[in-house]
Design a protein around this motif. Structure first.
Motif, PDB file in Angstrom:
ATOM      1  N   ARG A 250       0.835  -1.211   0.000  1.00  6.98           N
ATOM      2  CA  ARG A 250       0.000   0.000   0.000  1.00  6.98           C
ATOM      3  C   ARG A 250       0.865   1.256   0.000  1.00  6.98           C
ATOM      4  O   ARG A 250       0.609   2.207  -0.745  1.00  6.98           O
ATOM      5  N   GLU A 251       1.900   1.257   0.832  1.00  8.70           N
ATOM      6  CA  GLU A 251       2.794   2.418   0.876  1.00  8.70           C
ATOM      7  C   GLU A 251       3.504   2.612  -0.456  1.00  8.70           C
ATOM      8  O   GLU A 251       3.659   3.742  -0.939  1.00  8.70           O
ATOM      9  N   THR A 253       2.505   1.654  -3.505  1.00 10.38           N
ATOM     10  CA  THR A 253       1.590   2.135  -4.545  1.00 10.38           C
ATOM     11  C   THR A 253       1.300   3.622  -4.371  1.00 10.38           C
ATOM     12  O   THR A 253       1.191   4.368  -5.352  1.00 10.38           O
ATOM     13  N   GLN A 254       1.220   4.062  -3.107  1.00 13.35           N
ATOM     14  CA  GLN A 254       0.932   5.477  -2.858  1.00 13.35           C
ATOM     15  C   GLN A 254       2.133   6.358  -3.180  1.00 13.35           C
ATOM     16  O   GLN A 254       2.000   7.407  -3.820  1.00 13.35           O
ATOM     17  N   GLN A 255       3.312   5.944  -2.744  1.00 11.42           N
ATOM     18  CA  GLN A 255       4.489   6.783  -2.919  1.00 11.42           C
ATOM     19  C   GLN A 255       5.007   6.775  -4.351  1.00 11.42           C
ATOM     20  O   GLN A 255       5.573   7.768  -4.823  1.00 11.42           O
ATOM     21  N   HIS A 257       3.010   5.957  -7.022  1.00 14.41           N
ATOM     22  CA  HIS A 257       1.877   6.203  -7.926  1.00 14.41           C
ATOM     23  C   HIS A 257       1.732   5.066  -8.941  1.00 14.41           C
ATOM     24  O   HIS A 257       1.500   5.296 -10.122  1.00 14.41           O
ATOM     25  N   GLU A 259      -0.067   1.243 -10.046  1.00 16.05           N
ATOM     26  CA  GLU A 259      -1.226   0.395  -9.854  1.00 16.05           C
ATOM     27  C   GLU A 259      -0.823  -0.777  -8.959  1.00 16.05           C
ATOM     28  O   GLU A 259       0.314  -1.269  -9.048  1.00 16.05           O
ATOM     29  N   PRO A 260      -1.745  -1.250  -8.095  1.00 17.10           N
ATOM     30  CA  PRO A 260      -1.391  -2.346  -7.180  1.00 17.10           C
ATOM     31  C   PRO A 260      -0.829  -3.580  -7.874  1.00 17.10           C
ATOM     32  O   PRO A 260       0.089  -4.228  -7.358  1.00 17.10           O
TER      33      PRO A 260
END
Length: 274
Positions: A250-251, A253-255, A257, A259-260
């Protein structure tokens, strides 16, 4: 449905009757839309009368050469595009809508050997930025990529105009002084605060991806590795994941940008990288 290439309705009905998956049919549409858009803008044969039955082998070769030289597509992508065009023209030929099969003599390309991702360039960024043999556009691309920006982002109008660089390291600030001396006259000429601008007069002053490749490609002989923006960005992602092995999916994918479903792919590359 908007028609974007000749005989689209009939061709799509044929694909549907053969029970070809919708995702694959969408790929055909994307290929053929791009092919005919290219012909409309760059091919004299098609521009004169917009008649698909006038197209011959050299017209398809011209498009494929553009994909290879300007967009630097991989052999696998080349082969997929050629396959799409071959199926399309065979369909037209079977219905007597064209007297030619312009893809008949075109051959697919051999499968490329898998090469390890170069992620070391990120660690060598300071030396690369200080290397005056490299074009300033090359060094700007390296700098932007090392801060996590892919080409599709930094080539957008107004992106670099609002970029905050004040907290970047000292070695990068030194390059930024060189960069601003270079780009300031272009910004004044075009009345545009963005970074990656054309050096000749143009209605749209922003560099395109093919235009950027013209500056990057010659510098590959100096650095000894590929400078394709997509390849550089892949190296950045692998470098980042190697430096931050404890990041959760999760971190990451957020940092980054991403796709999972891309995280597993880049984690695997990071583990394989030497």
């Amino acid at each position: 449905m908007k028609i974007v290439y000749p005989y689209q309705d009939a061709f799509e009905r044929d694909l549907a009757q053969r029970d070809i998956a919708q995702a694959t049919r969408d790929e055909y549409t994307s290929t053929l839309k791009d092919f005919f858009h290219y012909l409309e803008n760059f091919n004299p044969t098609y521009q004169r009368e917009h008649r698909v039955n006038q197209l011959q082998t050299q017209d398809v070769e011209q498009y494929l050469a553009m994909l290879t030289d300007s967009r630097q597509i991989l052999n696998a992508t080349y082969n997929k595009v050629l396959s799409h065009l071959n199926v399309y023209f065979k369909f037209l030929f079977s219905h007597n809508w064209t007297p030619y099969l312009p893809t008949l003599d075109l051959k697919s390309k051999p499968k490329e050997e898998t090469r390890p991702v170069n992620f070391h360039w990120v660690d060598d960024l300071a030396d690369l930025l200080a290397d005056s043999r490299l074009h300033v556009y090359t060094r700007a691309v390296l700098l932007l990529t090392a801060h996590g920006y892919p080409a599709r982002v930094y080539l957008q109008p107004n992106f670099t105009a609002t970029l905050k660089t004040s907290d970047w390291p000292a070695d990068q600030q030194a390059f930024l002084q060189t960069w601003h001396r270079f780009v300031a006259p272009l910004q004044d000429r075009f009345q545009c605060a963005d970074w990656l601008l054309k050096q000749r007069a143009a209605a749209d002053p922003h560099l395109t991806l093919p235009g950027l490749h013209k500056y990057l490609r010659p510098d590959e002989a100096i650095v000894g590795f590929r400078l394709s923006p997509s390849t550089l960005y892949q190296g950045y992602l692998v470098n980042y994941l190697r430096r931050h092995p404890r990041l959760s999916d999760r971190e990451a994918t957020q940092q980054l940008h991403l796709e999972p479903d891309s995280i597993d792919y880049y984690r695997k590359l990071a583990r394989q990288a030497l």
